[in-house]
Scaffold this motif. Structure first.
Motif, PDB file in Angstrom:
ATOM      1  N   SER A   1       0.837  -1.190   0.000  1.00  0.00           N
ATOM      2  CA  SER A   1       0.000   0.000   0.000  1.00  0.00           C
ATOM      3  C   SER A   1       0.876   1.245   0.000  1.00  0.00           C
ATOM      4  CB  SER A   1      -0.950  -0.002   1.195  1.00  0.00           C
ATOM      5  OG  SER A   1      -0.684   0.990   2.124  1.00  0.00           O
TER       6      SER A   1
ATOM      7  N   LEU B   1       0.402  -0.713  -8.347  1.00  0.00           N
ATOM      8  CA  LEU B   1      -0.871  -0.331  -7.733  1.00  0.00           C
ATOM      9  C   LEU B   1      -1.672   0.557  -8.681  1.00  0.00           C
ATOM     10  CD1 LEU B   1       0.309   0.399  -4.062  1.00  0.00           C
ATOM     11  CD2 LEU B   1      -1.043  -1.552  -4.849  1.00  0.00           C
TER      12      LEU B   1
ATOM     13  N   ASP C   1      -3.065   6.828  -4.599  1.00  0.00           N
ATOM     14  CA  ASP C   1      -3.007   6.248  -3.257  1.00  0.00           C
ATOM     15  C   ASP C   1      -3.891   5.002  -3.270  1.00  0.00           C
ATOM     16  OD1 ASP C   1      -2.744   5.694  -0.622  1.00  0.00           O
ATOM     17  OD2 ASP C   1      -3.654   7.530   0.138  1.00  0.00           O
TER      18      ASP C   1
ATOM     19  N   SER D   1      -4.061   0.332  -2.425  1.00  0.00           N
ATOM     20  CA  SER D   1      -3.492  -0.864  -1.792  1.00  0.00           C
ATOM     21  C   SER D   1      -4.162  -2.103  -2.365  1.00  0.00           C
ATOM     22  CB  SER D   1      -3.690  -0.829  -0.272  1.00  0.00           C
ATOM     23  OG  SER D   1      -5.039  -1.104   0.062  1.00  0.00           O
TER      24      SER D   1
ATOM     25  N   GLU E   1      -7.531  -2.803  -0.687  1.00  0.00           N
ATOM     26  CA  GLU E   1      -8.633  -2.036  -1.267  1.00  0.00           C
ATOM     27  C   GLU E   1      -9.094  -2.676  -2.572  1.00  0.00           C
ATOM     28  OE1 GLU E   1      -7.948   2.557  -0.104  1.00  0.00           O
ATOM     29  OE2 GLU E   1      -6.290   1.593  -1.143  1.00  0.00           O
TER      30      GLU E   1
END
Length: 360
Positions: free
Chosen positions: A106, A330, A347, A349, A352
């Motif tokens: 992440s 990511l 942003d 991970s 998620e």
């Protein structure tokens, strides 16, 4: 002498961390090893002892190991999903950390690791050992001397095979929580090399992922992406674990106005094409393949990590460098989930991703 402990004694630790420790035994002493499976830690310790060195002490609880005041640094080679937690606890206990790729899963966790290491004045290094490959170092010289002129585009191609037996060796492989798929596990090394040599930050990434032939894992066995860099150059990523019948190649290609370089072989260890004005070919075209796809870069990686502590400087591959390839992967995952290009910085991970996929 740096007193080092190894946490996680699985595949990469047994194959390459032992080798690096043995080859650097004049500057590094492996005083302890830890694994949840005691027999794996015992096997690791025996390999060290059989090389003529003192046998490291064996642990199955890394928290007990971290309480030892005589340990200066730890190398973390556990499943990827536990890198963040163990790194933070090691830093909390005033240990320098060398962590296997990917450093975390992440963006938030990677940033926390970097900030905490700086706050504690401790070194945080990441195992992207292929940067030390001699052909890659030769390429880097051409990059830094602007021999390419303007870099136009580059490509990272990872064409490997991973079968069901490989995934059954460790249940965490191919899961969103502890690993990610082919891009995060097998391909981050070459993605790191692409980003490092393109010389620009990512502006936008458009990615696609598929699971073609591995229904027993959660994540992808194929991933592809187009990267637009802020300087206008373009990057292409192709990563597969489906190549029949075995690993084919790992290739990095860089194309500029005044130069072309293609580095391939089993582990980006062999120059396949080298052309600049007055240069047609390179001696490293004849280098033999290493014994495994991991290459031999862990040996200089460990030496550099030791020297970074002794000289109080950043490791050659520090946290800021280590997170770039993970951020790119990511970004590919996020783009594939949203089915559109993703602007950077992003942003995200893998946790998620798992949650969002299951909610679709």
């Amino acid at each position: 002498m740096l007193k080092l402990a190894v946490i996680g004694c699985g595949r990469i630790a047994q194959k390459k961390h032992t080798e690096a420790i043995i080859k650097n035994s004049d500057i590094i002493e492996n005083v302890a090893v830890c694994d949840l499976k005691e027999e794996r830690a015992e096997h690791f310790a025996n390999k060290v002892e059989n090389s003529g060195l003192k046998k490291p002490e064996i642990y199955t609880d890394y928290r007990k190991l971290l309480k030892r005041s005589d340990i200066d640094a730890v190398a973390i080679a556990t499943e990827s999903g536990n890198h963040y937690e163990i790194t933070m606890e090691a830093l909390q206990n005033n240990k320098h950390v060398l962590v296997e790729k990917p450093m975390a899963l992440s963006t938030k966790h990677m940033n926390e690791m970097i900030k905490f290491a700086k706050r504690k004045n401790l070194k945080l290094g990441v195992c992207f050992q292929n940067r030390f490959n001699p052909p890659i170092q030769e390429l880097r010289k051409k990059i830094t001397t602007n021999s390419f002129g303007r870099i136009l585009h580059g490509q990272a191609s990872i064409r490997w095979n991973r079968n069901e037996e490989y995934y059954k060796q460790a249940k965490w492989r191919g899961t969103w929580e502890y690993d990610g798929g082919t891009l995060m596990n097998q391909c981050t090394h070459n993605i790191d090399l692409l980003l490092w040599n393109m010389g620009s930050e990512i502006n936008e990434i458009y990615g696609a992922i598929q699971n073609f032939t591995h229904p027993y894992i959660e994540a992808e066995d194929f991933g592809g992406a187009i990267i637009k860099f802020k300087n206008g150059s373009v990057g292409i990523i192709e990563g597969s674990a489906n190549i029949y019948p075995k690993n084919l190649e790992e290739t990095l290609s860089i194309f500029g106005e005044k130069g072309t370089v293609v580095i391939g072989g089993l582990a980006v260890n062999k120059i396949k094409y080298w052309r600049f004005e007055g240069e047609d070919g390179h001696p490293f075209q004849n280098l033999p393949d290493p014994d495994t796809v991991y290459g031999s870069g862990h040996i200089p990686l460990y030496k550099d990590f030791y020297q970074s502590i002794e000289e109080d400087r950043e490791p050659f591959i520090n946290g800021e460098e280590g997170k770039k390839a993970v951020e790119a992967v990511l970004g590919i995952y996020k783009s594939a989930l949203l089915d559109r290009p993703v602007r950077f910085p992003t942003d995200f991970s893998t946790i998620e991703l798992k949650r969002d996929i299951h909610s679709v």
